[in-house]
Design a protein around this motif. Structure first.
Motif, PDB file in Angstrom:
ATOM      1  N   UNK A  15      -8.312   4.961  -0.021  1.00 36.62           N
ATOM      2  CA  UNK A  15      -8.854   3.638  -0.336  1.00 36.62           C
ATOM      3  C   UNK A  15      -8.095   2.529   0.373  1.00 36.62           C
ATOM      4  N   UNK A  16      -6.795   2.689   0.524  1.00 33.02           N
ATOM      5  CA  UNK A  16      -5.973   1.636   1.117  1.00 33.02           C
ATOM      6  C   UNK A  16      -5.929   1.742   2.632  1.00 33.02           C
ATOM      7  N   UNK A  17      -6.035   2.957   3.168  1.00 35.22           N
ATOM      8  CA  UNK A  17      -5.972   3.155   4.613  1.00 35.22           C
ATOM      9  C   UNK A  17      -7.242   2.604   5.259  1.00 35.22           C
ATOM     10  N   UNK A  63       0.828  -1.207   0.000  1.00 33.27           N
ATOM     11  CA  UNK A  63       0.000   0.000   0.000  1.00 33.27           C
ATOM     12  C   UNK A  63       0.860   1.254   0.000  1.00 33.27           C
ATOM     13  N   UNK A  64       1.917   1.255   0.817  1.00 34.51           N
ATOM     14  CA  UNK A  64       2.818   2.410   0.868  1.00 34.51           C
ATOM     15  C   UNK A  64       3.544   2.574  -0.459  1.00 34.51           C
ATOM     16  N   UNK A  65       3.964   1.467  -1.053  1.00 34.30           N
ATOM     17  CA  UNK A  65       4.701   1.528  -2.317  1.00 34.30           C
ATOM     18  C   UNK A  65       3.830   2.071  -3.445  1.00 34.30           C
ATOM     19  N   UNK A  66       2.576   1.640  -3.486  1.00 35.16           N
ATOM     20  CA  UNK A  66       1.673   2.101  -4.550  1.00 35.16           C
ATOM     21  C   UNK A  66       1.442   3.602  -4.440  1.00 35.16           C
ATOM     22  N   UNK A  67       1.155   4.059  -3.234  1.00 37.31           N
ATOM     23  CA  UNK A  67       0.876   5.483  -3.033  1.00 37.31           C
ATOM     24  C   UNK A  67       2.096   6.327  -3.380  1.00 37.31           C
ATOM     25  N   UNK A  68       3.258   5.921  -2.899  1.00 34.99           N
ATOM     26  CA  UNK A  68       4.458   6.709  -3.145  1.00 34.99           C
ATOM     27  C   UNK A  68       4.911   6.635  -4.599  1.00 34.99           C
ATOM     28  N   UNK A  69       4.597   5.540  -5.286  1.00 34.27           N
ATOM     29  CA  UNK A  69       4.919   5.461  -6.711  1.00 34.27           C
ATOM     30  C   UNK A  69       4.093   6.467  -7.500  1.00 34.27           C
ATOM     31  N   UNK A  70       2.804   6.547  -7.171  1.00 36.07           N
ATOM     32  CA  UNK A  70       1.941   7.504  -7.863  1.00 36.07           C
ATOM     33  C   UNK A  70       2.374   8.934  -7.577  1.00 36.07           C
ATOM     34  N   UNK A  71       2.598   9.233  -6.301  1.00 34.60           N
ATOM     35  CA  UNK A  71       3.023  10.588  -5.949  1.00 34.60           C
ATOM     36  C   UNK A  71       4.438  10.883  -6.440  1.00 34.60           C
ATOM     37  N   UNK A 113      -1.594  17.960 -15.223  1.00 34.57           N
ATOM     38  CA  UNK A 113      -0.903  16.691 -14.973  1.00 34.57           C
ATOM     39  C   UNK A 113      -0.624  16.504 -13.487  1.00 34.57           C
ATOM     40  N   UNK A 114      -0.020  17.482 -12.862  1.00 37.14           N
ATOM     41  CA  UNK A 114       0.310  17.354 -11.445  1.00 37.14           C
ATOM     42  C   UNK A 114      -0.954  17.287 -10.582  1.00 37.14           C
ATOM     43  N   UNK A 115      -1.975  18.033 -10.958  1.00 41.52           N
ATOM     44  CA  UNK A 115      -3.230  18.039 -10.196  1.00 41.52           C
ATOM     45  C   UNK A 115      -3.917  16.678 -10.266  1.00 41.52           C
ATOM     46  N   UNK A 116      -3.952  16.079 -11.457  1.00 46.04           N
ATOM     47  CA  UNK A 116      -4.608  14.774 -11.609  1.00 46.04           C
ATOM     48  C   UNK A 116      -3.878  13.685 -10.826  1.00 46.04           C
ATOM     49  N   UNK A 117      -2.562  13.679 -10.894  1.00 39.73           N
ATOM     50  CA  UNK A 117      -1.799  12.662 -10.160  1.00 39.73           C
ATOM     51  C   UNK A 117      -1.945  12.851  -8.658  1.00 39.73           C
ATOM     52  N   UNK A 118      -2.004  14.101  -8.214  1.00 45.51           N
ATOM     53  CA  UNK A 118      -2.184  14.368  -6.788  1.00 45.51           C
ATOM     54  C   UNK A 118      -3.548  13.863  -6.316  1.00 45.51           C
ATOM     55  N   UNK A 119      -4.586  14.069  -7.093  1.00 47.62           N
ATOM     56  CA  UNK A 119      -5.917  13.575  -6.735  1.00 47.62           C
ATOM     57  C   UNK A 119      -5.937  12.049  -6.686  1.00 47.62           C
ATOM     58  N   UNK A 120      -5.270  11.402  -7.635  1.00 45.76           N
ATOM     59  CA  UNK A 120      -5.202   9.942  -7.637  1.00 45.76           C
ATOM     60  C   UNK A 120      -4.466   9.440  -6.397  1.00 45.76           C
ATOM     61  N   UNK A 121      -3.370  10.104  -6.049  1.00 44.30           N
ATOM     62  CA  UNK A 121      -2.627   9.702  -4.863  1.00 44.30           C
ATOM     63  C   UNK A 121      -3.446   9.832  -3.596  1.00 44.30           C
TER      64      UNK A 121
END
Length: 335
Positions: free
Chosen positions: A323-325, A247-255, A309-317
């Motif tokens: 979702x994971x927490x 979960x941590x890896x997925x979030x930090x990869x996106x961000x 681009x940065x706004x969309x990735x931030x929202x996904x993160x």
């Protein structure tokens, strides 16, 4: 045999002593209970347990801002992949009859002072920035996960030496070294060296965080059992420790994509990143800041795309984090 005959005779006597009405009622009750048990077993057999990924997807989709960010990112990716099919010009084409031309029917987003079509350059620059951001973020995450968990797992002198190396690497002027690597490259290979530099110097701080998280995982019973059974150390790291940090890896990869795009933009804006004839969002911003008064569209349009681009990735993160927490209530109930 005598005991069996005695039991059978007692059962027969008890049956004879039972009132026929009571016997009918008892049979009816037993039939109803049997049917209820059968229905219960049937329902249990049809019950399907919700998988973890399904649960994550449901919680993610319940967050409107995260869904909006995902849709926006997909639109940008689609634009970077197929946007060049819609335009008339390539990013390296020069129209000498339209230097610093404002947006018009021929050049939809205008042209630069050198006659390059802004639409074509934004499409190519967005694709280049996406490649740099995604590849470098994935590479950084893989390196940080393996090295960070290994330092925590082996303990002893290995952990002390590993932490000492991480502390030493943190003081290395990575921004300057990456700029020197990219500047020394030639031609179109600058973006490859930029990815290499971002991966080589980008995992250090992240590895320290993962090492701290692994300190609690290495004491769990299944890790101790794997050690006792003789399972190899790297097998334990790759099969048990790293997946439990998923979960941590997925979030930090996106961000991390946002951070990598920001680093690429900063270097290119300063003239230390992507070099002509290649282009990225950073180089377009660098070109636009010198003509902001005479040709503002050269700066405005790449800025809008970079913000999107940065706004969309931030929202996904943010959506993935909620979702994971398991303690987050912002995405609603789990079921």
């Amino acid at each position: 045999m005598a005991n069996d005959n005695l039991n059978q005779s007692e059962t027969a006597e008890a049956h004879l002593d039972l009132d026929p009405k009571d016997e009918a009622v008892a049979d009816s009750v037993l039939a109803q209970e049997s049917e209820a048990i059968s229905d219960s077993n049937k329902e249990e057999g049809e019950f399907k347990r919700t998988g973890r990924m399904t649960l994550y997807v449901r919680r993610f989709m319940r967050r409107p801002s995260a869904v909006f960010g995902l849709v926006l990112l997909l639109v940008l990716i689609f634009f970077a992949l197929f946007g060049s099919k819609l335009g008339k010009y390539r990013y390296d084409d020069i129209d000498f009859a339209a230097l610093a031309s404002a947006p018009n029917a021929d050049h939809w987003l205008g042209t630069t002072s050198g006659g390059s079509d802004m639409y074509a350059m934004i499409v190519h620059g967005l694709g280049r920035s996406l490649i740099i951001g995604i590849v470098s973020s994935i590479g950084t995450t893989i390196l940080a996960a393996i090295i960070g968990t290994s330092i925590a797992f082996f303990q002893g002198w290995f952990e002390r030496v590993g932490m000492w190396l991480l502390d030493m690497l943190l003081v290395v002027p990575s921004f300057l070294l990456i700029a020197m690597m990219v500047r020394s490259s030639s031609g179109m290979s600058g973006w490859i060296w930029l990815i290499f530099g971002l991966v080589v110097f980008g995992w250090i701080g992240y590895a320290r965080v993962l090492r701290t998280l692994t300190l609690s995982l290495r004491e769990l019973d299944y890790v101790r059992a794997a050690k006792f059974m003789g399972v190899g150390s790297f097998t334990i790291i790759l099969r048990h420790l790293v997946p439990n940090l998923g979960s941590v890896l997925i979030i930090n990869t996106v961000l991390g994509v946002v951070g990598a795009v920001g680093s690429e933009t900063s270097l290119s804006f300063l003239g230390l990143g992507i070099k002509a004839p290649d282009t990225s969002l950073g180089t377009l911003l660098n070109d636009g800041q010198s003509v902001i008064l005479t040709a503002p569209w050269v700066l405005i349009f790449p800025s809008i795309v970079l913000i999107m681009l940065t706004f969309s990735v931030q929202l996904i993160g943010d959506g993935l984090r909620d979702a994971i927490d398991p303690y987050s209530r912002s995405a609603g109930k789990a079921q």
